[in-house]
Design a protein around this motif. Structure first.
Motif, PDB file in Angstrom:
ATOM      1  N   GLU A 102      10.650   6.262  -5.409  1.00 10.68           N
ATOM      2  CA  GLU A 102      10.173   5.279  -6.520  1.00 10.68           C
ATOM      3  C   GLU A 102      10.991   3.879  -5.938  1.00 10.68           C
ATOM      4  OE1 GLU A 102       8.743   3.355  -9.239  1.00 10.68           O
ATOM      5  OE2 GLU A 102       7.993   5.252  -9.045  1.00 10.68           O
ATOM      6  N   LEU A 103      10.360   2.945  -5.525  1.00  3.45           N
ATOM      7  CA  LEU A 103      10.969   1.798  -5.043  1.00  3.45           C
ATOM      8  C   LEU A 103      11.827   1.056  -6.091  1.00  3.45           C
ATOM      9  CD1 LEU A 103       8.675   0.374  -2.443  1.00  3.45           C
ATOM     10  CD2 LEU A 103      10.577   1.377  -1.976  1.00  3.45           C
ATOM     11  N   ALA A 104      11.204   1.064  -7.377  1.00  2.93           N
ATOM     12  CA  ALA A 104      12.039   0.414  -8.518  1.00  2.93           C
ATOM     13  C   ALA A 104      13.388   0.950  -8.484  1.00  2.93           C
ATOM     14  CB  ALA A 104      11.297   0.631  -9.756  1.00  2.93           C
ATOM     15  N   THR A 107      17.302  -0.298  -5.436  1.00  7.11           N
ATOM     16  CA  THR A 107      17.790  -1.846  -5.571  1.00  7.11           C
ATOM     17  C   THR A 107      18.712  -2.307  -4.549  1.00  7.11           C
ATOM     18  OG1 THR A 107      19.418  -1.445  -7.079  1.00  7.11           O
ATOM     19  CG2 THR A 107      17.344  -1.766  -8.038  1.00  7.11           C
ATOM     20  N   THR A 155      17.851  -9.438   2.157  1.00  3.29           N
ATOM     21  CA  THR A 155      16.932  -9.029   1.181  1.00  3.29           C
ATOM     22  C   THR A 155      15.556  -8.452   1.763  1.00  3.29           C
ATOM     23  OG1 THR A 155      17.917 -10.434  -0.496  1.00  3.29           O
ATOM     24  CG2 THR A 155      15.799  -9.518  -0.821  1.00  3.29           C
ATOM     25  N   LEU A 157      11.990  -7.283   1.142  1.00  2.00           N
ATOM     26  CA  LEU A 157      10.797  -7.233   0.422  1.00  2.00           C
ATOM     27  C   LEU A 157       9.566  -6.508   0.854  1.00  2.00           C
ATOM     28  CD1 LEU A 157      10.850 -11.231  -0.115  1.00  2.00           C
ATOM     29  CD2 LEU A 157      11.872  -9.481  -1.668  1.00  2.00           C
ATOM     30  N   GLN A 160       3.995  -3.085  -2.825  1.00  2.00           N
ATOM     31  CA  GLN A 160       3.454  -1.644  -3.014  1.00  2.00           C
ATOM     32  C   GLN A 160       2.793  -1.830  -4.382  1.00  2.00           C
ATOM     33  OE1 GLN A 160       5.988   1.706  -3.988  1.00  2.00           O
ATOM     34  NE2 GLN A 160       4.652   2.780  -2.385  1.00  2.00           N
ATOM     35  N   THR A 163       3.085  -4.834  -6.705  1.00  4.27           N
ATOM     36  CA  THR A 163       4.370  -5.560  -7.034  1.00  4.27           C
ATOM     37  C   THR A 163       5.179  -5.475  -5.917  1.00  4.27           C
ATOM     38  OG1 THR A 163       4.067  -4.165  -9.165  1.00  4.27           O
ATOM     39  CG2 THR A 163       6.339  -4.709  -8.424  1.00  4.27           C
ATOM     40  N   THR A 164       6.023  -6.540  -5.612  1.00  6.45           N
ATOM     41  CA  THR A 164       6.782  -6.639  -4.349  1.00  6.45           C
ATOM     42  C   THR A 164       8.306  -6.246  -5.046  1.00  6.45           C
ATOM     43  OG1 THR A 164       5.600  -8.294  -3.478  1.00  6.45           O
ATOM     44  CG2 THR A 164       7.884  -8.295  -2.750  1.00  6.45           C
ATOM     45  N   TYR A 165       8.939  -5.272  -4.250  1.00 11.90           N
ATOM     46  CA  TYR A 165      10.136  -4.540  -4.580  1.00 11.90           C
ATOM     47  C   TYR A 165      11.416  -5.276  -3.651  1.00 11.90           C
ATOM     48  CZ  TYR A 165       7.420  -1.415  -7.472  1.00 11.90           C
ATOM     49  OH  TYR A 165       6.545  -0.953  -8.419  1.00 11.90           O
ATOM     50  N   PRO A 166      12.280  -6.013  -4.105  1.00  9.22           N
ATOM     51  CA  PRO A 166      13.319  -6.468  -3.501  1.00  9.22           C
ATOM     52  C   PRO A 166      14.558  -5.311  -3.241  1.00  9.22           C
ATOM     53  CG  PRO A 166      13.651  -7.275  -5.611  1.00  9.22           C
ATOM     54  CD  PRO A 166      12.239  -6.423  -5.488  1.00  9.22           C
ATOM     55  N   ILE A 167      14.891  -5.091  -1.960  1.00  6.47           N
ATOM     56  CA  ILE A 167      16.027  -4.210  -1.789  1.00  6.47           C
ATOM     57  C   ILE A 167      17.171  -5.294  -1.125  1.00  6.47           C
ATOM     58  CG2 ILE A 167      16.855  -2.206  -0.512  1.00  6.47           C
ATOM     59  CD1 ILE A 167      13.962  -0.858  -0.607  1.00  6.47           C
TER      60      ILE A 167
END
Length: 172
Positions: A102-104, A107, A155, A157, A160, A163-167
């Motif tokens: 779950e990429l959300a 972080t 960062t 990006l 998925q 939605t684009t998830y930033p880490i």
């Protein structure tokens, strides 16, 4: 046949062959030695019969060393120069399987220089980074490898399902 017996005897002797005591692993508690419980003493005989020659249970000899008497301590967390615990991973490969993650919830990450973030299950050109000067990237067969070659903050990006998830990755 005798050669085989000599070879086997030599192999057993070389490997220790007997009950050689070893220390427990640091994550295992030391073995607890159990002492036999004494039987309650029988009342003295009232007749003049000779004393009994039978004994209570006798503990079998063991080859283990007795448990240490000093209390064991959990080692302290390795600290950073600021005094806070260091939560950075080393120069490792960190696999991020998109079908199982779950990429959300992911972080931020922290790695040492030389670590690789492997993103599995994504198409070519979809993963981007904001600091190209700090990374080296490659793509092959649905796998993106991002190697962190210099210290800094990057960062990553990952798109998925719309939605684009930033880490945020801190590299030390």
């Amino acid at each position: 046949m005798t050669i085989l017996a000599v070879v086997l005897a030599a192999a057993v002797t070389a490997c220790g062959g007997g009950d050689v005591p070893v220390s427990p692993l640091p994550v295992q508690p030391p073995p607890v030695a159990t002492a036999p419980t004494p039987e309650p003493s029988a009342p003295a005989p009232t007749s003049a019969s000779p004393p009994s020659t039978t004994r209570g249970p006798v503990a079998a000899p063991t080859s283990r060393r007795p448990a240490p008497t000093t209390p064991t301590r959990t080692p302290a967390a390795t600290g950073s120069p600021t005094g806070r615990p260091d939560s950075c991973l080393g120069a490792i490969r960190y696999d991020l399987v998109l079908a199982e993650t779950e990429l959300a919830l992911v972080t931020s990450l922290c790695f040492a220089t030389g670590a690789v973030l492997r993103i599995i299950g994504i198409g070519p050109g979809e993963v981007t980074v904001d600091r190209e000067d700090l990374v080296s990237r490659s793509y092959e067969a649905g796998v993106v490898d991002i190697r962190f070659v210099r210290p800094g903050t990057v960062t990553v990006l990952i798109p998925q399902e719309g939605t684009t998830y930033p880490i945020t990755v801190v590299v030390r």
